[in-house]
Each structure stands twice: as C-alpha cells, then as structure tokens.
Design a protein around this motif. Structure first.
Motif, short mmCIF file in Angstrom:
data_model
loop_
_atom_site.label_atom_id
_atom_site.label_comp_id
_atom_site.label_asym_id
_atom_site.label_seq_id
_atom_site.Cartn_x
_atom_site.Cartn_y
_atom_site.Cartn_z
N VAL A 48 0.85 -1.20 0.00
CA VAL A 48 0.00 0.00 0.00
C VAL A 48 0.88 1.25 0.00
CG1 VAL A 48 -1.89 1.21 1.18
CG2 VAL A 48 -1.66 -1.24 1.46
N LEU A 49 0.54 2.21 -0.87
CA LEU A 49 1.20 3.52 -0.86
C LEU A 49 0.21 4.55 -0.33
CD1 LEU A 49 3.35 5.66 -1.67
CD2 LEU A 49 2.45 5.55 -4.01
N VAL A 50 0.62 5.24 0.73
CA VAL A 50 -0.22 6.31 1.30
C VAL A 50 0.50 7.63 1.06
CG1 VAL A 50 -1.44 7.18 3.33
CG2 VAL A 50 -1.01 4.72 3.11
N PRO A 51 0.15 8.33 -0.04
CA PRO A 51 0.82 9.59 -0.32
C PRO A 51 0.10 10.76 0.34
CG PRO A 51 -0.52 8.95 -2.20
CD PRO A 51 -0.80 7.94 -1.11
N HIS A 52 0.83 11.86 0.52
CA HIS A 52 0.19 13.11 0.92
C HIS A 52 -0.92 13.45 -0.07
CE1 HIS A 52 -0.57 17.18 1.89
NE2 HIS A 52 0.06 17.68 0.86
N GLN A 53 -1.97 14.09 0.43
CA GLN A 53 -3.14 14.39 -0.40
C GLN A 53 -3.14 15.88 -0.78
OE1 GLN A 53 -5.54 11.61 -0.95
NE2 GLN A 53 -3.67 10.63 -0.24
N PRO B 85 0.50 0.21 -9.34
CA PRO B 85 -0.95 0.05 -9.57
C PRO B 85 -1.80 1.03 -8.75
CG PRO B 85 0.04 -1.99 -8.68
CD PRO B 85 1.14 -0.98 -8.77
N ALA B 86 -2.74 1.68 -9.44
CA ALA B 86 -3.59 2.70 -8.80
C ALA B 86 -4.37 2.14 -7.62
CB ALA B 86 -4.53 3.30 -9.83
N GLU B 87 -4.75 0.85 -7.72
CA GLU B 87 -5.60 0.28 -6.65
C GLU B 87 -4.84 0.07 -5.34
OE1 GLU B 87 -5.02 -1.07 -9.59
OE2 GLU B 87 -4.29 -3.12 -9.36
N LYS B 88 -3.52 0.19 -5.39
CA LYS B 88 -2.74 0.05 -4.14
C LYS B 88 -2.43 1.41 -3.51
CE LYS B 88 -0.15 -4.20 -5.12
NZ LYS B 88 1.24 -4.69 -5.17
N ILE B 89 -3.03 2.47 -4.06
CA ILE B 89 -2.77 3.82 -3.53
C ILE B 89 -4.00 4.30 -2.76
CG2 ILE B 89 -2.20 6.20 -4.11
CD1 ILE B 89 -0.89 5.21 -6.61
N VAL B 90 -3.76 4.83 -1.58
CA VAL B 90 -4.86 5.37 -0.76
C VAL B 90 -5.03 6.85 -1.09
CG1 VAL B 90 -5.67 5.83 1.58
CG2 VAL B 90 -4.38 3.73 1.10
N ASN B 91 -6.22 7.21 -1.56
CA ASN B 91 -6.55 8.61 -1.82
C ASN B 91 -7.87 8.95 -1.15
OD1 ASN B 91 -4.49 9.74 -3.64
ND2 ASN B 91 -5.15 8.13 -5.04
N VAL C 209 -6.45 1.76 7.48
CA VAL C 209 -6.37 0.72 8.51
C VAL C 209 -7.80 0.33 8.92
CG1 VAL C 209 -5.65 0.20 10.88
CG2 VAL C 209 -4.12 1.47 9.37
N GLN C 210 -8.63 1.34 9.12
CA GLN C 210 -10.00 1.07 9.59
C GLN C 210 -10.81 0.28 8.57
OE1 GLN C 210 -11.25 5.13 10.65
NE2 GLN C 210 -11.33 4.49 12.78
N ASP C 211 -10.61 0.58 7.26
CA ASP C 211 -11.43 -0.15 6.26
C ASP C 211 -10.73 -1.40 5.73
OD1 ASP C 211 -9.70 0.64 4.21
OD2 ASP C 211 -10.96 2.32 3.60
N GLY C 212 -9.59 -1.78 6.35
CA GLY C 212 -8.97 -3.07 6.04
C GLY C 212 -8.02 -3.05 4.85
N ARG C 213 -7.80 -1.85 4.24
CA ARG C 213 -6.84 -1.81 3.12
C ARG C 213 -5.41 -1.96 3.61
NH1 ARG C 213 -8.25 3.51 -0.01
NH2 ARG C 213 -9.18 3.98 2.02
N VAL C 214 -5.15 -1.58 4.86
CA VAL C 214 -3.84 -1.80 5.48
C VAL C 214 -4.03 -2.79 6.61
CG1 VAL C 214 -2.04 -0.76 6.91
CG2 VAL C 214 -2.86 0.45 4.89
N ALA D 203 9.79 10.13 2.80
CA ALA D 203 9.03 8.87 2.72
C ALA D 203 9.37 8.02 3.93
CB ALA D 203 9.39 8.12 1.44
N SER D 204 8.41 7.21 4.34
CA SER D 204 8.61 6.23 5.42
C SER D 204 8.20 4.86 4.93
CB SER D 204 7.73 6.55 6.64
OG SER D 204 8.15 7.69 7.29
N LEU D 205 8.96 3.88 5.35
CA LEU D 205 8.66 2.49 5.03
C LEU D 205 8.29 1.81 6.34
CD1 LEU D 205 8.78 0.88 2.40
CD2 LEU D 205 11.19 0.40 2.90
N VAL D 206 7.09 1.22 6.38
CA VAL D 206 6.59 0.66 7.63
C VAL D 206 6.12 -0.77 7.39
CG1 VAL D 206 4.88 0.93 9.49
CG2 VAL D 206 5.76 2.97 8.31
N ARG D 207 6.59 -1.70 8.21
CA ARG D 207 6.01 -3.07 8.20
C ARG D 207 4.87 -3.03 9.19
NH1 ARG D 207 5.90 -6.77 4.60
NH2 ARG D 207 8.18 -6.78 4.36
#
Ligand code: UT7
Length: 330
Positions: free
Chosen positions: A253-258, A274-280, A301-306, A325-329
């Motif tokens: 999952v990529l969570v970019p600034h909005q 892939p666009a579907e792996k980006i949270v917007n 996290v709340q909707d289960g994407r992460v 950028a931050s990389l988080v497991r």
C-alpha cells in the motif's frame, strides 16, 4: 533490536462540510474546475473559533484508546502543523494541557505537508535510543480561518481543508515496525508556497495596507509546486526502497500526501505502481497538509486496506520545500 511501531491511530475532521458548489457562491469557481484539476469534491471547515489543538485532541484520544493507553503513558508530544493555534507558544503545548499532561515534553514541527513524516522519524529516533517510550505524533491543521475566500484567492482557497491525524508510536522488538524514514528539504524554493505575513523579518510585521493586499494569505506558484512534487516524490520513493533492499513490487500500500489527485496519479504512472494500491481520500477532505498522511493511513487501517504484515509506504511533499518517505512493516 528495539524499534518503533504504530500502537494506535486516530483522526478527526470538524463536522461542517463545504462542497465545491458552496465555494462557487463565495468566488468565481466551479465544481467542474476544482474536480478536474484536483479531484476534490468537498472539505471540512471549522465553525467559529476552533484551533488545531482542539481537532488534535479528538484524534489523540482516539489514538490512545486504539493503543489501549492513557494520556499519562505519553512521554513526548510532537505536533506537526503549519496553522498553529497561536503564533507562539506552539500547539504541542496547548494539546499537552488539553490532555492533562503537565511536565511532559511537547514540541511543534514546522514542516508543512511533510510534517508528519518529520515527526515519525523523530519519534522513531527517540524510541530506538531509549529517550522516550510512547510518543504522540500529531498532524493537525485549521486552514479555513486563514484562506482568502474571494476570487483573488481561489487558486489556493479551494484546495485546503481542516483536520487532524495522529499516531501513538511505541517500542517493539517484533516484525511490525517503522523500517526507515528518509527526509529532505530545499529552502531555496521557500517562496513558491508561503504565508508572508505577519513575519519577524518585516518591520512592522503586519499593517492594514499589507492586509488589504492580501499578504497574510497563502501564496502559491501552483505549477512550480506541482512540477517539483512529481519529480521529488518518485525520487524519494525509489531511494528509500533501494536503501532498504526492497522494490516497488514488495509494497502493498502507498499512502501519499493528499495535495492533488492528479499529482498522485502522475506519480503512480511514473513509478508504474498500480492505482488500486494507492490510498486517496482528498475527494472528501481536500489538502489537510500535515494531517493528510495520518488521516489517510488511519482510514485505510479502519477499512482493512492496510493490515498486519503489509509493507506500507508513506510519502509526502510540500512547502519548504520539504519531502520524504517512510517504510513501515504494519
Ligand atoms: O500540499 C501543498 C502542495 N501543493 C500542491 O501540491 C499544489 C500543486 N499545484 C496544483 O495542484 C495546481 O497547480 C493547481 C490545482 C493549484 C492549479 O492548477 P493549474 O492547472 O496549475 O492551474 P493554473 O494555476 O495554471 O490556473 C489555470 C487557470 C487560470 O486562469 P487563466 O489565467 O488561464 O485565465 C486561473 O486563474 O485557472 C484559473 N483558476 C481557477 N479557475 C476556477 C485558478 N484557480 C481557479 C479556481 N476556479 N479555483
């Protein structure tokens, strides 16, 4: 080796929704222009006198509950904001008082859209070194009280929303952890996105004439900021992955600034990600600067994407210029 991990998160937006059509009543703009150029459909703006620390308190209490901790368990507050409640003291002190934590260290971070990532890296360093155990990392903004909501300010006013996002970060010896955070800044471009006044370098700091000229409102060279963003974001994403031995294919999952949906789409195209792996979620909130990454991450996290085990990449770019950028497991 001890590292740091997300123990809980929270986010909060004020209840008042302002749609693009609501803005079209105040200035010469259209839902079509805003949607096409930015993806934004609506944003939340405060009603009356509400500061960033008040929004942050809601998000912080939620994050503490999610972490199963009490305010008294926090030993450091890091508050990222470009819209502090007051010029001074910092909003971290005000949040500390709201949470009832006299004596606990509280510090503001002035790094705009990258502020949350600067806070996360600082929290990670404090925790790894044993200097702190539970750090509250906050991004919170009230933009709406500082925007020029006339046609003169329309290029900026339609972009920004109010909100808060927050994480409780604590120690871990497990797999779920902050792997790395890479931070950058380039002050040569400070003036392409700034609020000029009131300022200590101006004497007097603010005059009626300056206010008539709108110099107390944010000014942006939008095209230049856009150009820098679509160069720097892919660069820092490639860099953090490479130095940690990962490739883009490893990222769940990529969570970019909005800041602008078009920026995130262009970055994804350049990366071949892939666009579907980006949270917007800019469509609902606009650009909430320091709050945008924790708000989008917590929603995901709340909707289960992460979920647990995911490799999550956070990336931000904004005024300063600052980026990272931050990389988080997870
Ligand atoms: O998180 C902080 C970082 N900020 C960003 O990353 C923002 C980066 N920049 C952007 O997202 C884009 O530059 C904007 C969305 C801000 C602007 O899009 P643009 O395609 O660069 O538009 P522009 O500024 O070149 O303006 C195009 C036209 C102008 O009219 P003329 O000169 O062509 O007649 C503007 O006056 O659009 C006009 N315009 C608007 N029209 C309707 C500017 N703002 C508006 C508006 N509604 N709100």
């Amino acid at each position: 080796m001890t590292g740091s991990t997300f123990l809980g998160m929270g986010h909060f937006v004020p209840p008042r929704v302002v749609t693009n059509n609501d803005l079209a009543v105040l200035m010469e703009t259209t839902d079509e222009w805003i949607t096409q150029r930015t993806g934004i459909k609506e944003r939340h703006w405060v009603d009356g006198d509400v500061g960033a620390s008040e929004l942050a308190e809601h998000a912080s209490r939620q994050a503490l509950a999610e972490a199963g901790l009490e305010p008294k368990d926090i030993d450091l507050i890091l508050f990222a904001t470009l819209s502090p409640d007051l010029n001074f003291p910092g909003s971290a002190c005000l949040l500390q008082a709201r949470l009832g934590l006299p004596g606990v260290a509280a510090m503001d971070i002035r790094n705009q859209c990258t502020g949350f990532l600067y806070g996360l890296k600082t929290a990670d360093a404090y925790i790894r070194s044993g200097l702190a155990k539970h750090v509250l990392v906050v991004g919170a903004e009230v933009h709406s009280t500082g925007l020029d909501v006339t046609t003169r300010g329309r290029d900026v006013a339609v972009l920004f929303g109010d909100g808060a996002g927050c994480a409780v970060v604590g120690p871990t010896d497990g797999e779920s952890r902050v792997i790395d955070t890479e931070l950058h800044a380039d002050g040569r471009f400070a003036e392409i996105l700034m609020v000029e006044a009131p300022a200590s370098r101006l004497n007097p700091r603010l005059t009626a004439e300056m206010m008539e000229q709108g110099r107390h409102y944010p000014k942006m060279d939008g095209r230049s900021v856009f150009k820098h963003a679509v160069e720097r974001l892919p660069e820092v994403i490639h860099s953090i992955l490479k130095r940690n031995g990962y490739t883009l294919a490893d990222v769940d999952v990529l969570v970019p600034h909005q800041a602008n949906l078009r920026i995130n789409e262009m970055v994804a195209r350049q990366l071949g990600f892939p666009a579907e792996k980006i949270v917007n979620n800019i469509q609902k909130y606009g650009n909430t600067t320091a709050a945008s990454i924790p708000m989008a991450l917590h929603e995901a996290v709340q909707d289960g994407r992460v979920h647990k085990g995911n490799l999550v990449l956070l990336a931000g770019f904004g005024a300063g210029l600052t980026w990272g950028a931050s990389l988080v497991r997870w």
